[in-house]
Enzyme design. Structure first.
Site, short mmCIF file in Angstrom:
data_model
loop_
_atom_site.label_atom_id
_atom_site.label_comp_id
_atom_site.label_asym_id
_atom_site.label_seq_id
_atom_site.Cartn_x
_atom_site.Cartn_y
_atom_site.Cartn_z
N PHE A 1 -0.41 36.94 -6.97
CA PHE A 1 0.77 37.38 -7.69
C PHE A 1 1.04 36.41 -8.85
O PHE A 1 1.14 35.20 -8.61
CB PHE A 1 1.93 37.35 -6.69
CG PHE A 1 3.04 38.29 -6.97
CD1 PHE A 1 2.86 39.66 -6.89
CD2 PHE A 1 4.31 37.81 -7.31
CE1 PHE A 1 3.90 40.53 -7.13
CE2 PHE A 1 5.36 38.67 -7.55
CZ PHE A 1 5.15 40.04 -7.46
N ASP B 1 0.60 31.86 0.17
CA ASP B 1 1.65 32.84 -0.13
C ASP B 1 1.43 34.01 0.83
O ASP B 1 0.47 34.77 0.69
CB ASP B 1 1.52 33.29 -1.58
CG ASP B 1 2.62 34.27 -1.97
OD1 ASP B 1 3.22 34.89 -1.07
OD2 ASP B 1 2.88 34.42 -3.18
N TYR C 1 11.23 41.02 2.09
CA TYR C 1 11.66 42.39 1.78
C TYR C 1 10.53 43.41 1.79
O TYR C 1 10.75 44.57 1.54
CB TYR C 1 12.42 42.44 0.44
CG TYR C 1 11.76 41.71 -0.72
CD1 TYR C 1 10.70 42.29 -1.42
CD2 TYR C 1 12.20 40.45 -1.10
CE1 TYR C 1 10.11 41.62 -2.47
CE2 TYR C 1 11.62 39.78 -2.17
CZ TYR C 1 10.57 40.37 -2.85
OH TYR C 1 9.98 39.70 -3.88
N LYS C 2 9.31 42.96 2.08
CA LYS C 2 8.17 43.89 2.13
C LYS C 2 8.01 44.36 3.59
O LYS C 2 8.85 45.07 4.09
CB LYS C 2 6.95 43.22 1.54
CG LYS C 2 7.16 42.99 0.03
CD LYS C 2 6.13 42.12 -0.62
CE LYS C 2 6.49 41.96 -2.10
NZ LYS C 2 5.81 40.86 -2.75
N ARG D 1 -1.51 52.24 -4.54
CA ARG D 1 -1.44 51.58 -3.23
C ARG D 1 -0.71 52.48 -2.25
O ARG D 1 0.34 53.05 -2.57
CB ARG D 1 -0.68 50.26 -3.32
CG ARG D 1 -1.35 49.19 -4.14
CD ARG D 1 -0.65 47.85 -3.97
NE ARG D 1 0.79 47.90 -4.20
CZ ARG D 1 1.57 46.83 -4.25
NH1 ARG D 1 1.06 45.63 -4.05
NH2 ARG D 1 2.86 46.96 -4.47
C1 LIG Z 1 6.33 40.07 -3.65
C2 LIG Z 1 5.61 38.81 -3.87
C3 LIG Z 1 6.27 37.70 -4.39
C4 LIG Z 1 7.71 37.81 -4.79
O1 LIG Z 1 8.28 36.68 -5.30
P1 LIG Z 1 9.88 36.64 -5.50
O2 LIG Z 1 10.15 35.23 -5.80
O3 LIG Z 1 10.50 37.16 -4.23
O4 LIG Z 1 10.21 37.56 -6.63
C5 LIG Z 1 5.55 36.52 -4.53
N1 LIG Z 1 4.24 36.46 -4.19
C6 LIG Z 1 3.58 37.54 -3.71
C7 LIG Z 1 2.14 37.44 -3.33
C8 LIG Z 1 4.25 38.74 -3.53
O5 LIG Z 1 3.59 39.79 -3.05
#
Ligand SMILES: *Cc1c(COP(=O)(O)O)cnc(C)c1O
Length: 425
Positions: free
Chosen positions: A131, A212, A237-238, A386
């Protein structure tokens, strides 16, 4: 094709009939007449999460300031309390996990503590498929400490834009590397990295490694202690269904209990002394010391409700069903290869997370039309749709319904009349 998909539906019905997690679906608010396949972007609201938020609102109404110590459980300890509830998902002990802050902010805080660069050892290994927020955060940290990001960041490349070879990450762990940060599961292709192997390689070279886990927590079991990971961070939140923007979490291996946070605040104090308001900082010995300021109790409440469901279901059972769901989905995509779609996620169970990347040329149009058919996917430019069938609330029949709509859209080339889709997460 029709006959093949019908056969798949019979298989799905048989799987639904013996699904040991089936009863959990009724605990979620599923949008009406919808097959929701976007739980890897935003998980659905559960009755438990809703109740738990209402409970905290009620405590606020009736206890006011006394909620900090008199609420059950006390607000003061909420971050630690929820960290304990998240432990079974991480393979960690209660003093190693806390829920606090946001994903990216937690990364910055952890990396600031574990990245100790000097002139000969200052590089940070990241993979190009993680990400991008992680990359921005780490480049910013390197810059803040006086290292040019272009020189400090070692970007591990992917051959095909989908898969990262663990060998390439390990090969990048040279003597000038001071930190490695990679994803547990990649957010586009859904590849699950071999975290145990990466921990071993990093440890052999004396390099701290952090993960992560945003795209793996709640879908895949983790064994952070057994692997010997140094730290990890994740969003809730996922797959954890904590609600939009819900409070994130972090893990610090207890062998690092003497590592002090670089970004400090009073919420990371030893809880017994926090209200001494002493001028001397005394951090908690638990991972709780990586909290900075007061936690968001309403947001934590939703996560608390959601974690109850995981405690009841058990992450091993969630993983088993998730793999069966994605197996079925992949089988259906394979049947449609003539229509121009292919699976972009690794086939091996141990190499995939909770979603399937469907590769197709007209991905934006296909995703838009799926939404029009009330199947909610998400779109990753340029060519990925996805689909995440979630073990706690999707059925095997949902997977078939999604496949049938996808087939209709592809066969009729419906994507040609799609509206351009907004490219959001
Ligand atoms: C969703 C996600 C994030 C989200 O970061 P926020 O700080 O909550 O906006 C970070 N890393 C990965 C791999 C994600 O999938």
């Amino acid at each position: 094709m029709g006959e093949l998909l019908r056969r798949l539906r019979r298989k799905a019905e048989a799987l639904d009939a013996v699904d040991e997690l089936a009863r959990f679906r009724a605990r979620f608010y599923i949008p009406p007449d919808t097959v929701y396949m976007d739980g890897n972007s935003l998980g659905l609201l559960s009755v438990n999460a809703e109740r738990s938020v209402l409970r905290v609102l009620d405590q606020w109404r009736t206890l006011a300031i006394d909620g900090w110590l008199d609420a059950q459980p006390p607000w003061f300890w909420a971050g630690e309390h929820l960290g304990e509830l998240a432990c079974p998902l991480l393979g960690a002990e209660p003093d190693e996990v806390v829920l606090t802050g946001s994903t990216t902010a937690n990364l910055i805080s952890l990396a600031a503590a574990f990245y100790r660069p000097n002139q000969s050892r200052y590089k940070i290994v990241v993979d190009e498929l993680n990400f991008p927020s992680d990359l921005y955060a780490l480049a910013g940290l390197a810059e803040m400490l006086g290292y040019e990001p272009q020189r400090a960041i070692v970007l591990v490349r992917s051959g095909d834009g989908l898969i990262i070879d663990e060998e390439d990450i390990i090969a990048a762990m040279g003597p000038d590397v001071a930190l490695v940060v990679v994803a547990g599961a990649l957010y586009r292709s859904g590849q699950l990295l071999d975290m145990g192997r990466l921990c071993q390689a990093a440890s052999d070279r004396g390099i701290p490694i952090g993960f992560d886990l945003s795209h793996s927590i709640g879908a895949v079991p983790h064994f952070l202690d057994d692997w010997g990971a140094d730290f990890a961070f994740f969003c809730t939140y996922k797959y954890l269904n904590g609600g939009p923007g819900s409070t994130a979490g972090l893990y610090v291996n207890r062998r690092h209990r003497h590592v002090w946070p670089a970004l400090r605040g009073w919420w990371g104090s030893d809880k017994q002394r926090q209200f001494d308001m002493s001028l001397e900082y005394r951090p908690a010995s638990s991972a709780g010391r990586f909290q900075i300021g007061t936690n968001n109790l309403l947001s934590l409440a939703a996560v608390a409700g959601s974690l109850e469901l995981f405690a009841e279901a058990g992450i091993e059972r969630v993983r088993k069903k998730s793999l069966q769901l994605t197996d079925l989905l992949m089988e259906g995509i394979d049947l449609m290869s003539d229509l121009g779609v292919a699976v972009g996620t690794p086939r091996e169970h141990e190499r995939r997370g909770g979603h399937v990347a469907v590769l197709c040329e007209h991905a934006a149009g296909v995703a838009d039309r799926l939404k029009a058919h009330r199947v909610i996917p998400d779109y990753r430019p340029p060519n990925i749709v996805r689909l995440a069938p979630v073990a706690l609330y999707n059925t095997f029949a949902d997977v078939c319904t999604a496949l049938e709509h996808l087939e209709d859209i592809l066969a009729a080339r419906e994507y040609e009349r799609a509206r351009p889709m907004r490219e959001i997460t």
